[in-house]
Design a protein around this motif. Structure first.
Motif, PDB file in Angstrom:
ATOM      1  N   MET A   1       0.842  -1.190   0.000  1.00 52.82           N
ATOM      2  CA  MET A   1       0.000   0.000   0.000  1.00 52.82           C
ATOM      3  C   MET A   1       0.880   1.243   0.000  1.00 52.82           C
ATOM      4  O   MET A   1       1.881   1.317   0.685  1.00 52.82           O
ATOM      5  N   THR A   2       0.475   2.213  -0.739  1.00 47.85           N
ATOM      6  CA  THR A   2       1.188   3.476  -0.814  1.00 47.85           C
ATOM      7  C   THR A   2       0.579   4.463   0.173  1.00 47.85           C
ATOM      8  O   THR A   2      -0.631   4.499   0.356  1.00 47.85           O
ATOM      9  N   THR A   3       1.428   5.254   0.798  1.00 54.08           N
ATOM     10  CA  THR A   3       0.942   6.283   1.707  1.00 54.08           C
ATOM     11  C   THR A   3       0.241   7.360   0.898  1.00 54.08           C
ATOM     12  O   THR A   3       0.816   7.873  -0.063  1.00 54.08           O
ATOM     13  N   PRO A   4      -1.017   7.699   1.271  1.00 51.43           N
ATOM     14  CA  PRO A   4      -1.730   8.741   0.525  1.00 51.43           C
ATOM     15  C   PRO A   4      -1.012  10.081   0.632  1.00 51.43           C
ATOM     16  O   PRO A   4      -0.454  10.417   1.662  1.00 51.43           O
ATOM     17  N   ARG A   5      -1.026  10.825  -0.454  1.00 55.68           N
ATOM     18  CA  ARG A   5      -0.389  12.146  -0.494  1.00 55.68           C
ATOM     19  C   ARG A   5      -1.407  13.214  -0.154  1.00 55.68           C
ATOM     20  O   ARG A   5      -2.586  13.080  -0.450  1.00 55.68           O
ATOM     21  N   THR A   6      -0.928  14.290   0.468  1.00 56.22           N
ATOM     22  CA  THR A   6      -1.770  15.415   0.855  1.00 56.22           C
ATOM     23  C   THR A   6      -1.329  16.651   0.091  1.00 56.22           C
ATOM     24  O   THR A   6      -0.137  16.947   0.018  1.00 56.22           O
ATOM     25  N   ASP A   7      -2.285  17.369  -0.460  1.00 55.78           N
ATOM     26  CA  ASP A   7      -1.979  18.661  -1.073  1.00 55.78           C
ATOM     27  C   ASP A   7      -1.671  19.626   0.072  1.00 55.78           C
ATOM     28  O   ASP A   7      -2.528  19.863   0.928  1.00 55.78           O
ATOM     29  N   PRO A   8      -0.455  20.179   0.137  1.00 58.08           N
ATOM     30  CA  PRO A   8      -0.108  21.036   1.278  1.00 58.08           C
ATOM     31  C   PRO A   8      -0.985  22.273   1.398  1.00 58.08           C
ATOM     32  O   PRO A   8      -1.080  22.855   2.475  1.00 58.08           O
ATOM     33  N   TYR A   9      -1.650  22.674   0.321  1.00 60.63           N
ATOM     34  CA  TYR A   9      -2.541  23.833   0.386  1.00 60.63           C
ATOM     35  C   TYR A   9      -3.880  23.491   1.038  1.00 60.63           C
ATOM     36  O   TYR A   9      -4.654  24.374   1.350  1.00 60.63           O
ATOM     37  N   GLU A  10      -4.140  22.202   1.260  1.00 61.85           N
ATOM     38  CA  GLU A  10      -5.383  21.795   1.911  1.00 61.85           C
ATOM     39  C   GLU A  10      -5.221  21.606   3.412  1.00 61.85           C
ATOM     40  O   GLU A  10      -6.176  21.310   4.107  1.00 61.85           O
ATOM     41  N   VAL A  11      -4.012  21.775   3.908  1.00 65.47           N
ATOM     42  CA  VAL A  11      -3.751  21.705   5.348  1.00 65.47           C
ATOM     43  C   VAL A  11      -4.042  23.082   5.921  1.00 65.47           C
ATOM     44  O   VAL A  11      -3.607  24.087   5.353  1.00 65.47           O
ATOM     45  N   PRO A  12      -4.767  23.167   7.050  1.00 67.50           N
ATOM     46  CA  PRO A  12      -5.054  24.485   7.633  1.00 67.50           C
ATOM     47  C   PRO A  12      -3.777  25.245   7.971  1.00 67.50           C
ATOM     48  O   PRO A  12      -2.781  24.664   8.405  1.00 67.50           O
ATOM     49  N   GLY A  13      -3.798  26.556   7.759  1.00 71.32           N
ATOM     50  CA  GLY A  13      -2.639  27.387   8.057  1.00 71.32           C
ATOM     51  C   GLY A  13      -1.629  27.353   6.926  1.00 71.32           C
ATOM     52  O   GLY A  13      -1.969  27.155   5.759  1.00 71.32           O
ATOM     53  N   ARG A  14      -0.373  27.520   7.271  1.00 71.62           N
ATOM     54  CA  ARG A  14       0.720  27.553   6.289  1.00 71.62           C
ATOM     55  C   ARG A  14       0.813  26.206   5.569  1.00 71.62           C
ATOM     56  O   ARG A  14       0.837  25.165   6.205  1.00 71.62           O
ATOM     57  N   PRO A  15       0.915  26.215   4.231  1.00 74.98           N
ATOM     58  CA  PRO A  15       1.168  24.960   3.509  1.00 74.98           C
ATOM     59  C   PRO A  15       2.522  24.406   3.963  1.00 74.98           C
ATOM     60  O   PRO A  15       3.542  25.086   3.848  1.00 74.98           O
ATOM     61  N   CYS A  16       2.506  23.207   4.535  1.00 68.25           N
ATOM     62  CA  CYS A  16       3.723  22.719   5.172  1.00 68.25           C
ATOM     63  C   CYS A  16       3.690  21.201   5.306  1.00 68.25           C
ATOM     64  O   CYS A  16       2.678  20.628   5.719  1.00 68.25           O
ATOM     65  N   SER A  17       4.794  20.571   4.985  1.00 70.25           N
ATOM     66  CA  SER A  17       4.890  19.116   5.119  1.00 70.25           C
ATOM     67  C   SER A  17       4.869  18.679   6.582  1.00 70.25           C
ATOM     68  O   SER A  17       4.446  17.565   6.885  1.00 70.25           O
TER      69      SER A  17
END
Length: 164
Positions: A1-17
């Motif tokens: 299984m592959t770890t799902p990727r997150t669009d950093p712009y969809e994280v609340p606050g500063r886009p950040c890994s």
């Protein structure tokens, strides 16, 4: 299984890994479960006992870590009728994070380190090396460069699309 990727712009606050990573492993029971599995404890009861986590909460965290591709369930080698929890490649990649939390906790939070890491016949002391040039990296030699559109190190850039 592959770890799902997150669009950093969809994280609340500063886009950040970091924010994206904390959505997956930023919970106490998640990191402690990962620690136990790194130590070779694959059974639910072992993980629950060694973390002190309430079993209902631990069960939910393990299920979430499986769904996020950090852990996988597979038969135990010594008891194939039962499944255990094992780290995926993404889970094994968290070893450095766990190691640094241990080092930081030893330095700043505990009166006496309750565990030490060993490398062959000596204590292990991690050292950062740049994979690109091979040089040791000293504190203060690494700078952040913001690549997220509409953001600077200070925060949102006024007048950028999507910023107020």
């Amino acid at each position: 299984m592959t770890t799902p990727r997150t669009d950093p712009y969809e994280v609340p606050g500063r886009p950040c890994s970091i924010a994206a990573a904390l959505q997956v492993v930023g919970d106490r029971w998640s990191l402690l479960a990962i620690r136990e599995i790194m130590f070779g404890n694959h059974r639910f009861r072992q993980i629950a006992k060694n973390t002190g986590a309430p079993t209902d909460r631990l069960s939910a965290r393990l299920k979430s870590l499986v769904a996020d591709g950090i852990l996988e369930r597979r038969p135990l080698s010594d008891e194939p009728r039962h499944d255990g929890y094992y780290l995926t490649e993404a889970g094994r990649d968290l070893l450095g994070v766990i190691r640094e939390l241990l080092r930081w906790g030893d330095r700043w939070l505990t009166t006496s380190p309750p565990m030490k890491l060993r490398h062959h016949d000596h204590d292990f002391t991690p050292r950062a090396i740049c994979a690109h040039c091979g040089e040791p990296v000293a504190q203060g030699e690494v700078q952040a460069e913001v690549t997220a559109e509409g953001w600077s190190l200070k925060g949102p850039v006024a007048g950028s699309p999507g910023q107020a």
